[in-house]
Design an enzyme around this catalytic site. Structure first.
Site, PDB file in Angstrom:
ATOM      1  N   ASP A 113      19.117  43.688  45.738  1.00 28.36           N
ATOM      2  CA  ASP A 113      17.791  44.266  45.961  1.00 28.36           C
ATOM      3  C   ASP A 113      17.768  45.786  45.787  1.00 28.36           C
ATOM      4  OD1 ASP A 113      15.927  42.249  46.405  1.00 28.36           O
ATOM      5  OD2 ASP A 113      16.518  41.981  48.491  1.00 28.36           O
ATOM      6  N   GLN A 128      16.144  37.321  52.519  1.00 25.54           N
ATOM      7  CA  GLN A 128      14.698  37.261  52.340  1.00 25.54           C
ATOM      8  C   GLN A 128      13.976  37.942  53.497  1.00 25.54           C
ATOM      9  OE1 GLN A 128      13.028  35.975  49.606  1.00 25.54           O
ATOM     10  NE2 GLN A 128      11.262  36.909  50.592  1.00 25.54           N
ATOM     11  N   LYS A 186      12.974  31.610  43.404  1.00 20.17           N
ATOM     12  CA  LYS A 186      14.205  32.287  42.992  1.00 20.17           C
ATOM     13  C   LYS A 186      15.271  31.274  42.591  1.00 20.17           C
ATOM     14  CE  LYS A 186      13.155  36.305  45.829  1.00 20.17           C
ATOM     15  NZ  LYS A 186      13.272  36.942  47.159  1.00 20.17           N
TER      16      LYS A 186
END
Length: 296
Positions: free
Chosen positions: A119, A96, A52
């Site tokens: 997200d 995460q 990422k």
């Protein structure tokens, strides 16, 4: 033989567009900011976070990785999230997964401000998606990336029968909502779906999205001739081979279009994450991007 839906090529196009948008934002004095929090030292998570960071650098996104010790308390993590919620330089926040056992992941998802929820897991954003609300709000990146793949492959969804296998908030549930919004007739199957029922559903499905984490669960004989198959699974076998949730060898001669594993859905998730980050930055600064806003 089936047509390959090349996620690498589509993701490359998305990243190129995102980089252009990020450059445009910088002419307005805005640098998109992404904060990625990693709690602990899970090897797979470390790899994902590094990927990422690399993607952010290439996309013109200012990404910072915050690594917290594995024994971080839930209160301390929530305090860090609150700090980032109030940081004007941060447009997008990602924690995460998985988090250590002492931390309630649901509380973490709810703590991130909906306007920074890159997200798309906050209940407010999930609610908007399922309610079919217009306007911009973040959507889970993997399902949104799949919709981009389907569009790129010129798959007509309206009026088609679609089956989604897996009901996670990461893929299955938002995928159901997005396909429904695209006027497909959607069935959501899961671990409690009777095997006979599932086989009947698959045989009648024009579009199949599989995200179960079970290697080669769906066989070619299960599928309708000419169907479009999106394989979300990434499974490593004992011999080190990477396979999907679909048995590619038996499915590829039967279906019309299919994503390979690797090289299908995987590249789209990170590309879409960058896309969402740049869009959130534009939204926070009331800047209109020429392209890039999802339509629900």
């Amino acid at each position: 033989m089936a047509e390959m839906i090349n996620g690498k090529e589509v993701a490359q196009a998305v990243r190129a567009k995102v980089a252009t948008q990020a450059e445009y934002l910088k002419t307005k004095g805005v640098t998109p900011g992404l904060a990625v929090i990693l709690v602990g030292e899970d090897p797979a998570s470390q790899i994902y976070v590094r990927n990422k960071s690399r993607a952010a650098q290439k996309s013109g996104v200012d990404a910072q990785t915050i690594i917290l010790p594995v024994d971080t308390t839930e209160a301390d993590l929530l305090a860090k999230i609150d700090e980032l919620n109030h940081d004007a330089k941060i447009d997008a926040i990602l924690v995460q997964s998985p988090v250590p056992a002492q931390i309630n992941e649901q509380k973490v998802q709810e703590a991130i401000a909906p306007a920074k929820d890159v997200d798309g897991f906050h209940p407010e954003n999930v609610g908007r998606l399922f309610a079919g609300r217009s306007g911009y709000y973040p959507i889970a990146n993997t399902p949104r990336g799949i919709m981009t793949l389907l569009q790129a492959a010129k798959v007509d969804l309206a009026g088609k029968n679609a089956v989604v296998i897996g009901r996670s908030i990461l893929v299955g549930k938002p995928m159901f909502a997005l396909l429904t919004a695209a006027n497909a007739t959607v069935t959501l199957a899961h671990s409690h779906t009777d095997a006979t029922t599932l086989k009947a559903l698959l045989k009648n499905a024009d579009i199949v999205v599989v995200g179960t984490g079970i290697p080669k669960m769906v066989k070619g004989a299960d599928l309708k001739a000419g169907a479009t198959v999106i394989d979300v699974g990434i499974n490593r076998l004992d011999d080190g081979t990477i396979v999907g949730d679909v048995d590619f060898a038996s499915a590829e001669p039967i279906v019309g279009k299919i994503t390979p594993v690797p090289g299908g859905v995987g590249p789209m998730t990170i590309a879409t994450l960058m896309q969402t980050t740049v869009e959130l930055a534009a939204q926070h600064h009331d800047i209109t991007l020429e392209n890039g806003w999802q339509i629900i």
